[in-house]
Design a protein around this motif. Structure first.
Motif, short mmCIF file in Angstrom:
data_model
loop_
_atom_site.label_atom_id
_atom_site.label_comp_id
_atom_site.label_asym_id
_atom_site.label_seq_id
_atom_site.Cartn_x
_atom_site.Cartn_y
_atom_site.Cartn_z
N PHE A 25 -9.94 4.90 -5.60
CA PHE A 25 -10.00 4.38 -6.96
C PHE A 25 -9.85 5.49 -7.99
CE2 PHE A 25 -12.38 3.52 -10.86
CZ PHE A 25 -11.69 2.41 -11.31
N GLU B 149 -9.23 5.64 4.83
CA GLU B 149 -9.15 4.82 3.64
C GLU B 149 -8.42 3.51 3.95
OE1 GLU B 149 -7.08 7.46 1.00
OE2 GLU B 149 -8.94 8.28 0.18
N CYS C 95 0.85 -1.20 0.00
CA CYS C 95 0.00 0.00 0.00
C CYS C 95 0.88 1.24 0.00
CB CYS C 95 -0.93 0.01 1.21
SG CYS C 95 -2.10 1.40 1.23
N LEU D 159 -5.69 -7.16 -6.42
CA LEU D 159 -5.85 -5.71 -6.37
C LEU D 159 -7.21 -5.39 -5.75
CD1 LEU D 159 -5.02 -3.28 -9.32
CD2 LEU D 159 -6.46 -2.71 -7.39
N TRP E 246 -5.41 2.51 -11.15
CA TRP E 246 -5.73 1.08 -11.07
C TRP E 246 -4.94 0.31 -12.13
CZ3 TRP E 246 -7.56 -3.04 -13.79
CH2 TRP E 246 -8.15 -4.10 -13.08
N LEU F 36 -5.42 -0.17 -3.17
CA LEU F 36 -5.51 1.13 -3.82
C LEU F 36 -6.53 1.95 -3.03
CD1 LEU F 36 -4.70 2.91 -6.24
CD2 LEU F 36 -6.66 1.96 -7.48
N SER G 29 -9.66 -2.37 -4.38
CA SER G 29 -9.88 -0.92 -4.41
C SER G 29 -11.24 -0.51 -3.86
CB SER G 29 -9.72 -0.40 -5.85
OG SER G 29 -10.52 -1.13 -6.75
#
Length: 498
Positions: free
Chosen positions: A217, A56, A22, A187, A222, A214, A189
């Motif tokens: 987004f 987040e 991250c 992945l 991405w 992620l 997001s």
């Protein structure tokens, strides 16, 4: 069994393998476990009743999730996109809490001395510092692993409860331990306060798959992350996939040759969009995952082979299954029931009920399970003769015109088949004659002229029947969705009211 065991097993089996990436930082499974155990020590020392995240996705989210599990305290990821008044009400409901994330906002909205608030970096540092003296054993507490607040569209948000037993049942029933080779990477997001984000963490860690987070987004970001880290798996919502494809169509084409599997869910996938994705990524397996917070994530899947078979099928029934959410997991039962609770045969529409060990159906306020353990999802749909589940929206979204139930989805599907229409939504609007009538709002695709109201009505009349013809038609530049790609019909109704 405590969900913290998943991280402990990963750290025992492959301590030095990278478990999470991250913002350029790489975390091994051993270091993530150390952080989780240190976080558990902080949580126990705080005396809090909940551990909340107002932030987040990051390594802090993983440490808070597993730290709370070890400490036997519910983990409560909060929607940081909520308005201040709504967030303040939720903070009050979980006080006293150890809260990780936006310190200034928490102190402004809920200035209680009973809460302990730490910024992300401070929490991670403190957790790692406390790791050396932290006890390794997990405390089951009252068995509650996660508390997620529902969206609260018609009333105060309910606190959905997921127990360790529910989540463990889901993971053990769908993931094989250590199945991922070291080069695999998933992945992720979706926001940390959504069940899809939590399930992605748990399933990837149990499979020993590297997690690529992620936090916010963006389609270009991405694609860059997927190419740079050679992502093998990903989870997206329909709006994310749409923006990714738009970016690729504009000429941004990084190397995604390693991307073997893409799962999607969280909202209705437009048929045209998944068809385009299947054409654009012929070597990628797509999976439609249907589930809810109260069911610990996925309860039905339409797998990669089923996608490809439906995509090339000539038989209308087989081709139609591309619009389904697949069949129930082997560990789950699904029934369709009418308003009186009677089980309906194949092809008959009604409300979707789910039962299984992973199904919680529980809220802090009450349990929604019936006497036999069935959970009413409030989703409407039907099961075809081969066992494929089709969704037609929320049961609450049904338009009742003169006593006739009308599914918004059937009208929207007709509109989306038109080349000029990019988005469409049908909602109930008040009608003096019928009680409720159909209101239709559409978004015209770039490069096309807007059809006349009467032209759209005539298409619906010809392909469905007169009761489905909208009483009012609106045109918009875009439709309102939440961050998971779900259409906000309540906001659309406001447009008609205005």
């Amino acid at each position: 069994m405590n969900i913290a065991l998943f991280l402990e097993m990963a750290a025992d089996a492959a301590p030095d393998r990278i478990g999470l990436v991250c913002d350029g930082q790489r975390w091994s499974y051993a270091r993530l476990l150390a952080g989780a155990r240190g976080a558990a020590a902080l949580i126990r020392d705080s005396g809090c009743s909940h551990v909340a995240l107002l932030d987040e996705s990051s390594e802090a989210a993983a440490m808070a999730l597993f730290g709370a599990a070890i400490a036997g305290v519910p983990y409560v990821p909060l929607n940081y996109r909520l308005a201040d008044a709504d967030l303040a009400a939720l903070l009050t409901r979980i006080t006293p809490a150890l809260i990780v994330g936006d310190v200034a906002r928490v102190e402004r909205l809920c200035p209680s001395a009973d809460n302990k608030v730490l910024a992300r970096a401070d929490f991670v540092t403190a957790a790692l510092d406390a790791a050396a003296d932290a006890p390794a054993e997990a405390d089951e507490g009252d068995g509650v692993a996660i508390q997620l607040f529902t969206s609260g569209t018609t009333a105060a948000p309910k606190a959905a409860i997921l127990r360790h037993a529910n989540l463990v049942s889901y993971i053990l029933g769908t993931v094989e331990f250590g199945a991922a080779p070291e080069e695999d990477a998933a992945l992720v997001s979706v926001p940390p306060y959504h069940i899809a984000g939590i399930a992605a963490l748990l399933s990837s860690i149990y499979a020993l798959r590297r997690i690529l987070l992620l936090p916010a987004f963006d389609p270009a970001a991405w694609l860059d992350l997927a190419a740079g880290e050679r992502a093998s798996n990903a989870f997206v919502v329909p709006t994310m996939l749409s923006r990714i494809i738009e970016t690729v169509d504009k000429g941004v084409r990084p190397d995604l040759s390693n991307l073997r599997a893409v799962a999607y869910g969280g909202g209705k996938m437009p048929l045209e969009l998944i068809q385009r994705a299947l054409d654009l990524f012929p070597d990628t397996g797509f999976t439609n995952a249907y589930g809810l917070t109260e069911t610990s994530s996925t309860v039905a899947l339409l797998g990669p082979d089923e996608h490809r078979a439906a995509h090339v099928a000539t038989d209308p029934a087989a081709r139609a299954r591309l619009a389904s959410v697949g069949r129930p997991l082997p560990t789950v039962e699904i029934e369709i029931r009418d308003e009186d609770g009677r089980c309906l045969p194949a092809g008959e529409p009604g409300e979707i009920y789910v039962r299984g060990d992973q199904v919680s159906g529980e809220y802090r306020e009450r349990s929604a399970l019936d006497a036999e353990g069935w959970f009413p999802t409030r989703d409407a749909g039907y099961i075809d003769a081969e066992g494929y589940l089709f969704l037609s929206g929320r049961a609450d979204d049904v338009i009742v015109r003169g006593g006739e139930n009308i599914s918004p989805g059937e009208i929207e599907d007709v509109m989306l088949a038109l080349p000029a229409i990019a988005e469409a939504a049908a909602v109930a609007i008040p009608s003096a004659e019928w009680g409720e009538a159909v209101g239709l709002i559409v978004v015209v695709r770039d490069g096309h002229h807007a059809p006349a109201d009467e032209e759209l009505k005539q298409v619906i009349r010809a392909r469905l029947r007169s009761s489905r013809v909208p009483e009012r038609v609106l045109f918009a530049k875009s439709l309102p969705y939440n961050e998971m790609g779900k259409l906000l019909r309540r906001e659309i109704k406001k447009l008609f009211a205005a």
